[in-house]
Design an enzyme around this catalytic site. Structure first.
Site, mmCIF file in Angstrom:
data_model
loop_
_atom_site.group_PDB
_atom_site.id
_atom_site.type_symbol
_atom_site.label_atom_id
_atom_site.label_comp_id
_atom_site.label_asym_id
_atom_site.label_seq_id
_atom_site.Cartn_x
_atom_site.Cartn_y
_atom_site.Cartn_z
ATOM 1 N N ALA A 1 8.557 0.588 1.589
ATOM 2 C CA ALA A 1 9.147 -0.143 0.469
ATOM 3 C C ALA A 1 9.109 -1.643 0.717
ATOM 4 O O ALA A 1 9.972 -2.193 1.408
ATOM 5 C CB ALA A 1 10.580 0.338 0.251
ATOM 6 N N ASP B 1 -3.153 -3.906 6.011
ATOM 7 C CA ASP B 1 -4.575 -3.924 6.401
ATOM 8 C C ASP B 1 -5.086 -2.494 6.568
ATOM 9 O O ASP B 1 -6.123 -2.120 6.018
ATOM 10 C CB ASP B 1 -4.774 -4.680 7.722
ATOM 11 C CG ASP B 1 -4.723 -6.193 7.539
ATOM 12 O OD1 ASP B 1 -4.907 -6.671 6.404
ATOM 13 O OD2 ASP B 1 -4.493 -6.893 8.555
ATOM 14 N N GLN C 1 -33.863 7.666 -19.477
ATOM 15 C CA GLN C 1 -33.734 6.568 -18.508
ATOM 16 C C GLN C 1 -32.344 5.908 -18.565
ATOM 17 O O GLN C 1 -31.820 5.455 -17.541
ATOM 18 C CB GLN C 1 -34.817 5.528 -18.779
ATOM 19 C CG GLN C 1 -35.095 4.674 -17.571
ATOM 20 C CD GLN C 1 -36.228 3.702 -17.800
ATOM 21 O OE1 GLN C 1 -36.281 3.026 -18.822
ATOM 22 N NE2 GLN C 1 -37.152 3.642 -16.876
ATOM 23 N N ILE D 1 -21.170 9.242 -19.666
ATOM 24 C CA ILE D 1 -22.212 10.277 -19.614
ATOM 25 C C ILE D 1 -21.728 11.551 -20.305
ATOM 26 O O ILE D 1 -22.497 12.215 -21.009
ATOM 27 C CB ILE D 1 -22.630 10.529 -18.138
ATOM 28 C CG1 ILE D 1 -23.422 9.310 -17.628
ATOM 29 C CG2 ILE D 1 -23.448 11.814 -18.005
ATOM 30 C CD1 ILE D 1 -23.697 9.302 -16.130
ATOM 31 N N GLY E 1 -19.779 11.544 -22.771
ATOM 32 C CA GLY E 1 -19.623 11.220 -24.192
ATOM 33 C C GLY E 1 -18.241 11.631 -24.677
ATOM 34 O O GLY E 1 -17.253 11.519 -23.936
ATOM 35 N N GLU F 1 -1.443 -1.563 -3.094
ATOM 36 C CA GLU F 1 -1.797 -2.106 -1.766
ATOM 37 C C GLU F 1 -2.624 -3.397 -1.891
ATOM 38 O O GLU F 1 -3.507 -3.671 -1.089
ATOM 39 C CB GLU F 1 -2.467 -1.040 -0.907
ATOM 40 C CG GLU F 1 -1.515 0.150 -0.746
ATOM 41 C CD GLU F 1 -1.719 0.969 0.485
ATOM 42 O OE1 GLU F 1 -2.211 0.429 1.479
ATOM 43 O OE2 GLU F 1 -1.344 2.158 0.452
ATOM 44 N N GLY F 2 -2.285 -4.154 -2.930
ATOM 45 C CA GLY F 2 -2.941 -5.435 -3.180
ATOM 46 C C GLY F 2 -4.000 -5.302 -4.246
ATOM 47 O O GLY F 2 -4.930 -4.506 -4.124
ATOM 48 N N THR F 3 -3.855 -6.099 -5.313
ATOM 49 C CA THR F 3 -4.832 -6.062 -6.419
ATOM 50 C C THR F 3 -6.197 -6.550 -5.928
ATOM 51 O O THR F 3 -6.297 -7.158 -4.848
ATOM 52 C CB THR F 3 -4.369 -7.004 -7.546
ATOM 53 O OG1 THR F 3 -4.266 -8.335 -6.987
ATOM 54 C CG2 THR F 3 -3.024 -6.593 -8.130
ATOM 55 N N SER F 4 -7.205 -6.363 -6.757
ATOM 56 C CA SER F 4 -8.538 -6.886 -6.398
ATOM 57 C C SER F 4 -8.476 -8.402 -6.211
ATOM 58 O O SER F 4 -9.171 -8.967 -5.358
ATOM 59 C CB SER F 4 -9.550 -6.558 -7.505
ATOM 60 O OG SER F 4 -9.829 -5.180 -7.492
HETATM 61 N N1 CAA Z 1 -1.615 -9.406 9.851
HETATM 62 C C1 CAA Z 1 -0.670 -10.090 10.544
HETATM 63 N N2 CAA Z 1 -0.134 -11.261 10.098
HETATM 64 C C2 CAA Z 1 -0.578 -11.726 8.923
HETATM 65 C C3 CAA Z 1 -1.550 -11.077 8.159
HETATM 66 C C4 CAA Z 1 -2.076 -9.870 8.664
HETATM 67 N N3 CAA Z 1 -3.013 -9.183 7.995
HETATM 68 N N4 CAA Z 1 -1.780 -11.769 7.028
HETATM 69 C C5 CAA Z 1 -0.986 -12.857 7.086
HETATM 70 N N5 CAA Z 1 -0.263 -12.828 8.233
HETATM 71 C C6 CAA Z 1 0.702 -13.826 8.696
HETATM 72 C C7 CAA Z 1 0.048 -15.212 8.741
HETATM 73 O O1 CAA Z 1 -0.589 -15.437 9.974
HETATM 74 C C8 CAA Z 1 1.241 -16.136 8.527
HETATM 75 O O2 CAA Z 1 1.923 -16.269 9.751
HETATM 76 P P1 CAA Z 1 2.719 -17.631 10.155
HETATM 77 O O3 CAA Z 1 3.966 -17.657 9.354
HETATM 78 O O4 CAA Z 1 2.989 -17.454 11.619
HETATM 79 O O5 CAA Z 1 1.808 -18.770 9.844
HETATM 80 C C9 CAA Z 1 2.115 -15.327 7.595
HETATM 81 O O6 CAA Z 1 1.740 -13.949 7.741
HETATM 82 C C10 CAA Z 1 1.961 -15.733 6.148
HETATM 83 O O7 CAA Z 1 0.608 -15.633 5.800
HETATM 84 P P2 CAA Z 1 0.031 -16.244 4.451
HETATM 85 O O8 CAA Z 1 0.396 -17.701 4.399
HETATM 86 O O9 CAA Z 1 -1.394 -15.868 4.346
HETATM 87 O O10 CAA Z 1 0.931 -15.468 3.372
HETATM 88 P P3 CAA Z 1 0.995 -15.592 1.820
HETATM 89 O O11 CAA Z 1 2.400 -15.760 1.417
HETATM 90 O O12 CAA Z 1 -0.033 -16.557 1.322
HETATM 91 O O13 CAA Z 1 0.604 -14.097 1.356
HETATM 92 C C11 CAA Z 1 -0.933 -12.356 0.743
HETATM 93 C C12 CAA Z 1 -0.564 -13.503 1.720
HETATM 94 C C13 CAA Z 1 -2.248 -11.833 1.282
HETATM 95 C C14 CAA Z 1 -1.105 -12.830 -0.672
HETATM 96 C C15 CAA Z 1 0.153 -11.284 0.838
HETATM 97 O O14 CAA Z 1 1.359 -11.712 0.222
HETATM 98 C C16 CAA Z 1 -0.277 -9.969 0.224
HETATM 99 O O15 CAA Z 1 -0.956 -9.184 0.860
HETATM 100 N N6 CAA Z 1 0.138 -9.687 -1.038
HETATM 101 C C17 CAA Z 1 -0.086 -8.377 -1.651
HETATM 102 C C18 CAA Z 1 1.005 -7.436 -1.296
HETATM 103 C C19 CAA Z 1 0.594 -5.989 -1.411
HETATM 104 O O16 CAA Z 1 -0.512 -5.609 -1.086
HETATM 105 N N7 CAA Z 1 1.522 -5.167 -1.834
HETATM 106 C C20 CAA Z 1 1.296 -3.765 -1.889
HETATM 107 C C21 CAA Z 1 2.584 -3.037 -1.788
HETATM 108 S S1 CAA Z 1 2.521 -1.501 -0.955
HETATM 109 C C22 CAA Z 1 1.825 -0.381 -2.001
HETATM 110 O O17 CAA Z 1 1.228 -0.703 -2.968
HETATM 111 C C23 CAA Z 1 1.962 1.014 -1.521
HETATM 112 C C24 CAA Z 1 1.677 2.089 -2.475
HETATM 113 O O18 CAA Z 1 2.280 2.240 -3.511
HETATM 114 C C25 CAA Z 1 0.700 3.107 -2.094
#
Ligand code: CAA
Length: 378
Positions: free
Chosen positions: A123, A239, A278, A336, A338, A362-365
């Site tokens: 969450a 990730d 084709q 395909i 239809g 898990e993050g938009t495109s």
């Molecule tokens: N691993 C470790 N640390 C990371 C990291 C990573 N992959 N990415 C960033 N960080 C760290 C950075 O090094 C930075 O550290 P410091 O404070 O020490 O400098 C810190 O995190 C902040 O990094 P950013 O400045 O890059 O952060 P940001 O505020 O610009 O946000 C973002 C980055 C990529 C936009 C992030 O907010 C993001 O991923 N947003 C999307 C969220 C998301 O995917 N949500 C999905 C919800 S879960 C879900 O969907 C589950 C489901 O239902 C199945």
């Protein structure tokens, strides 16, 4: 890289056999009933698929991320709603405890999730913290040996069914991500409740809801990782989660492709199978090529993670490409078919709806592109 080892082939074939015989036949019915597939969840757990890469000492199968990706694609080929439940259990709830948890936390929380005895969720998202995950508003206040959480999380996959939740609270909202802490909370703790249940466009049998924390008292033993180090836990978890969603998308894309090819060979127009036109051949060629590219990206990301490479670049590239490929393939499969493709009697209609989520959660495109560009321009 271009061929599977015997062990990898075995896990893929085991997941494929189970998915096609036990999951696929009920997928249409589950899409209509929206009922969470607890029985299938338990069967997947018995097969070791709820803790694929968790070491055996913590109740898991002790395999690698690559095995997980191969199995997940097969499950999603049969039913992407079942697949997302498995991916949340493995990647989003299990992995952060494995990577950041203490030995005691692993015994208490990871092991029952890996064996499937307990259901996990993750969450992070809040009404005002979706793409901007650092804008966490759920308050985490230190009180003696405990933390107290107050706030609302939303779009939580497995939310209504979860026993264990990896979640986030902010000790200093002004400091944005630098105040965020990660916690493991239990659904039966006082102050934890399930809020609004979401009705979604697709992946109907997966459950999704709000989670509401009101004075939720969490012992400091349940802090995951360092105090105020929670944002890194969240991002590193995503990730890996994104590789899982890439595998899910791949499963949907492959199913859409297989159905489209089969139909194109059977359906006739202008006196010949439409596969001989084709216009249809080009669609098939584009689908096939994109699936191949998506699979290579997804497998490479999983392989890199198995080698201990913890970067985001390959995870986001795999998720971006595979999710857009799933939408492309589902769209073309409907085209395909239809008019039949628009009918709920045909599976491609469900695939079209199920694919849509993969470019969102898990993050938009757009967020994946942001992560990729940040890495590319570093
Ligand atoms: N691993 C470790 N640390 C990371 C990291 C990573 N992959 N990415 C960033 N960080 C760290 C950075 O090094 C930075 O550290 P410091 O404070 O020490 O400098 C810190 O995190 C902040 O990094 P950013 O400045 O890059 O952060 P940001 O505020 O610009 O946000 C973002 C980055 C990529 C936009 C992030 O907010 C993001 O991923 N947003 C999307 C969220 C998301 O995917 N949500 C999905 C919800 S879960 C879900 O969907 C589950 C489901 O239902 C199945």
């Amino acid at each position: 890289m271009f061929d599977l080892s015997e062990d990898h082939r075995a896990i893929r074939d085991m997941a494929r056999d189970f998915a096609r015989s036990e999951i696929m036949p009920g997928a249409g019915e589950r899409d209509k009933s929206h009922i969470f597939p607890k029985e299938i969840f338990d069967q997947l757990a018995e097969l070791g698929l709820m803790g694929v890469f968790v070491p055996e000492e913590y109740g898991g199968s002790g395999l690698d991320i690559f095995s997980y990706v191969l199995a997940l694609e097969e499950i999603c080929y049969a039913d992407a709603g079942v697949g997302v439940t498995m991916s949340v259990q493995n990647s989003l709830a299990g992995w952060p405890v494995l990577a950041f948890g203490t030995h005691e936390q692993k015994l208490k929380y990871l092991a029952p999730m890996a064996t499937g005895e307990k259901i996990g969720c993750y969450a992070l998202t809040e009404p005002e913290a979706g793409s901007d995950a650092g804008a966490q508003r759920t308050k985490a206040t230190r009180d003696g040996d405990d933390y107290v959480l107050d706030g609302t999380k939303m779009w939580i996959t497995n939310g209504p069914n979860a026993d264990i939740c990896v979640t986030y609270g902010n000790m200093d909202v002004e400091a944005r991500h630098r105040g965020v802490c990660a916690f493991i909370v239990e659904a039966d703790m006082d102050g934890y409740s399930v809020g609004k249940i979401e009705e979604k466009m697709g992946i109907h049998c997966s459950s999704t809801s709000e989670l509401v924390f009101e004075g939720l008292r969490v012992p400091s033993d349940n802090l995951l990782g360092e105090e105020r180090g929670g944002f890194k836990v969240a991002m590193a978890t995503l990730d890996g989660g994104r590789i899982g969603i890439a595998a899910q998308a791949l499963g949907i894309a492959q199913r859409a492709y297989d159905l489209a090819v089969q139909y194109a060979k059977e359906r006739k127009t202008f006196g010949k199978p439409i596969a001989n036109h084709q216009a249809i051949q080009w669609k098939i060629a584009d689908m096939r090529t994109r699936i191949e590219a998506a699979r290579l990206l997804t497998h490479k990301a999983a392989w890199l993670k198995d080698q201990g490479h913890l970067g985001s670049l390959e995870c986001s590239m795999a998720k971006l490409y595979a999710s857009e490929c799933a939408n492309f393939c589902a769209y073309e499969a409907v085209q395909i078919f239809g008019g039949y493709g628009y009918s709920q009697e045909y599976e491609v209609e469900r695939l079209y709806r199920d694919a849509r989520i993969t470019t969102l959660y898990e993050g938009t495109s757009e967020i994946q592109r942001l992560v990729i560009a940040k890495n590319a321009l570093r």
